[in-house]
Write a protein that holds these residues in place. Structure first.
Motif, PDB file in Angstrom:
ATOM      1  N   PHE A  37       0.858  -1.178   0.000  1.00  0.00           N
ATOM      2  CA  PHE A  37       0.000   0.000   0.000  1.00  0.00           C
ATOM      3  C   PHE A  37       0.899   1.234   0.000  1.00  0.00           C
ATOM      4  O   PHE A  37       1.825   1.333   0.809  1.00  0.00           O
ATOM      5  CB  PHE A  37      -0.894   0.024   1.245  1.00  0.00           C
ATOM      6  N   LEU A  38       0.635   2.149  -0.905  1.00  0.00           N
ATOM      7  CA  LEU A  38       1.397   3.384  -1.004  1.00  0.00           C
ATOM      8  C   LEU A  38       0.524   4.553  -0.585  1.00  0.00           C
ATOM      9  O   LEU A  38      -0.630   4.655  -1.005  1.00  0.00           O
ATOM     10  CB  LEU A  38       1.888   3.588  -2.438  1.00  0.00           C
ATOM     11  N   GLY A  39       1.077   5.439   0.221  1.00  0.00           N
ATOM     12  CA  GLY A  39       0.317   6.598   0.648  1.00  0.00           C
ATOM     13  C   GLY A  39       1.217   7.806   0.759  1.00  0.00           C
ATOM     14  O   GLY A  39       2.394   7.692   1.078  1.00  0.00           O
ATOM     15  N   ARG A  40       0.637   8.968   0.493  1.00  0.00           N
ATOM     16  CA  ARG A  40       1.390  10.216   0.575  1.00  0.00           C
ATOM     17  C   ARG A  40       0.513  11.267   1.229  1.00  0.00           C
ATOM     18  O   ARG A  40      -0.683  11.353   0.947  1.00  0.00           O
ATOM     19  CB  ARG A  40       1.802  10.665  -0.820  1.00  0.00           C
ATOM     20  N   GLY A  41       1.103  12.043   2.105  1.00  0.00           N
ATOM     21  CA  GLY A  41       0.370  13.124   2.753  1.00  0.00           C
ATOM     22  C   GLY A  41      -0.789  12.595   3.582  1.00  0.00           C
ATOM     23  O   GLY A  41      -0.655  11.634   4.331  1.00  0.00           O
ATOM     24  N   TYR A  42      -1.957  13.211   3.426  1.00  0.00           N
ATOM     25  CA  TYR A  42      -3.104  12.805   4.230  1.00  0.00           C
ATOM     26  C   TYR A  42      -3.660  11.446   3.810  1.00  0.00           C
ATOM     27  O   TYR A  42      -4.518  10.879   4.489  1.00  0.00           O
ATOM     28  CB  TYR A  42      -4.209  13.862   4.208  1.00  0.00           C
ATOM     29  N   ASN A  43      -3.174  10.870   2.715  1.00  0.00           N
ATOM     30  CA  ASN A  43      -3.594   9.529   2.314  1.00  0.00           C
ATOM     31  C   ASN A  43      -2.764   8.433   2.985  1.00  0.00           C
ATOM     32  O   ASN A  43      -3.108   7.257   2.892  1.00  0.00           O
ATOM     33  CB  ASN A  43      -3.523   9.371   0.791  1.00  0.00           C
ATOM     34  N   TYR A  44      -1.689   8.801   3.651  1.00  0.00           N
ATOM     35  CA  TYR A  44      -0.860   7.802   4.317  1.00  0.00           C
ATOM     36  C   TYR A  44      -1.638   7.022   5.386  1.00  0.00           C
ATOM     37  O   TYR A  44      -1.570   5.791   5.422  1.00  0.00           O
ATOM     38  CB  TYR A  44       0.398   8.452   4.900  1.00  0.00           C
ATOM     39  N   PRO A  45      -2.419   7.674   6.265  1.00  0.00           N
ATOM     40  CA  PRO A  45      -3.212   6.898   7.232  1.00  0.00           C
ATOM     41  C   PRO A  45      -4.225   5.969   6.561  1.00  0.00           C
ATOM     42  O   PRO A  45      -4.512   4.895   7.083  1.00  0.00           O
ATOM     43  CB  PRO A  45      -3.927   7.969   8.066  1.00  0.00           C
ATOM     44  N   VAL A  46      -4.740   6.353   5.402  1.00  0.00           N
ATOM     45  CA  VAL A  46      -5.664   5.480   4.673  1.00  0.00           C
ATOM     46  C   VAL A  46      -4.927   4.235   4.185  1.00  0.00           C
ATOM     47  O   VAL A  46      -5.450   3.117   4.242  1.00  0.00           O
ATOM     48  CB  VAL A  46      -6.327   6.238   3.498  1.00  0.00           C
ATOM     49  N   ALA A  47      -3.690   4.415   3.727  1.00  0.00           N
ATOM     50  CA  ALA A  47      -2.874   3.274   3.313  1.00  0.00           C
ATOM     51  C   ALA A  47      -2.596   2.357   4.505  1.00  0.00           C
ATOM     52  O   ALA A  47      -2.650   1.130   4.376  1.00  0.00           O
ATOM     53  CB  ALA A  47      -1.564   3.755   2.683  1.00  0.00           C
ATOM     54  N   LEU A  48      -2.314   2.929   5.671  1.00  0.00           N
ATOM     55  CA  LEU A  48      -2.102   2.127   6.878  1.00  0.00           C
ATOM     56  C   LEU A  48      -3.347   1.323   7.221  1.00  0.00           C
ATOM     57  O   LEU A  48      -3.271   0.132   7.548  1.00  0.00           O
ATOM     58  CB  LEU A  48      -1.728   3.035   8.058  1.00  0.00           C
TER      59      LEU A  48
END
Length: 139
Positions: A89-100
């Motif tokens: 799962f790749l996430g950046r910025g505010y999408n990082y918690p969604v990736a987690l």
């Protein structure tokens, strides 16, 4: 909750299944509501505030519609990954918690190895591994 002078209750209800996303979704929603309230008292107008609150309250219906309208495509994509043994799962910025959260749910539901990486700057990412399926969109 007894030790704080102030707090925000989620009112998410009890967790029914292991992979419940209610708590995460409620936390994100409450943070959005808090941000709206703070910005209303500082930077946005009453009209903008009402517009954003109405948009936030319409999200459940929009998500239901999105899933209903794309159910066939969702099933097709899921079939492309049904034999996967690993998931990135790749996430950046505010999408990082969604990736987690996505990686956590993948582990809880399927017991598949899942990892999360911060995506800094990338125009194209190709992950190759003999056990990993090709992305569904490239098949």
């Amino acid at each position: 909750a007894r030790e704080t002078d102030g707090g925000i209750y989620l009112h998410a209800g009890p967790e029914i299944g292991v992979a419940s996303t209610k708590a995460f979704t409620c936390q994100v929603t409450v943070l959005a509501m808090l941000a709206l309230r703070i910005s209303h008292s500082r930077t946005i107008s009453d009209a903008q505030y009402v517009e954003l609150v109405l948009a936030l309250s319409s999200l459940p219906n929009k998500i239901e519609d999105l899933i209903r309208l794309n159910e066939t495509k969702i099933i097709e994509i899921a079939k492309g990954y049904r034999f996967a043994h690993h998931c990135l799962f790749l996430g950046r910025g505010y999408n990082y918690p969604v990736a987690l959260e996505g990686a956590l749910k993948m582990k809880e539901i399927s017991y598949i190895h899942a990892e999360v990486r911060v995506l800094r700057v990338a125009r194209f990412v190709q992950v190759t591994h003999p056990d990993w399926p090709a992305p569904a969109h490239s098949q």
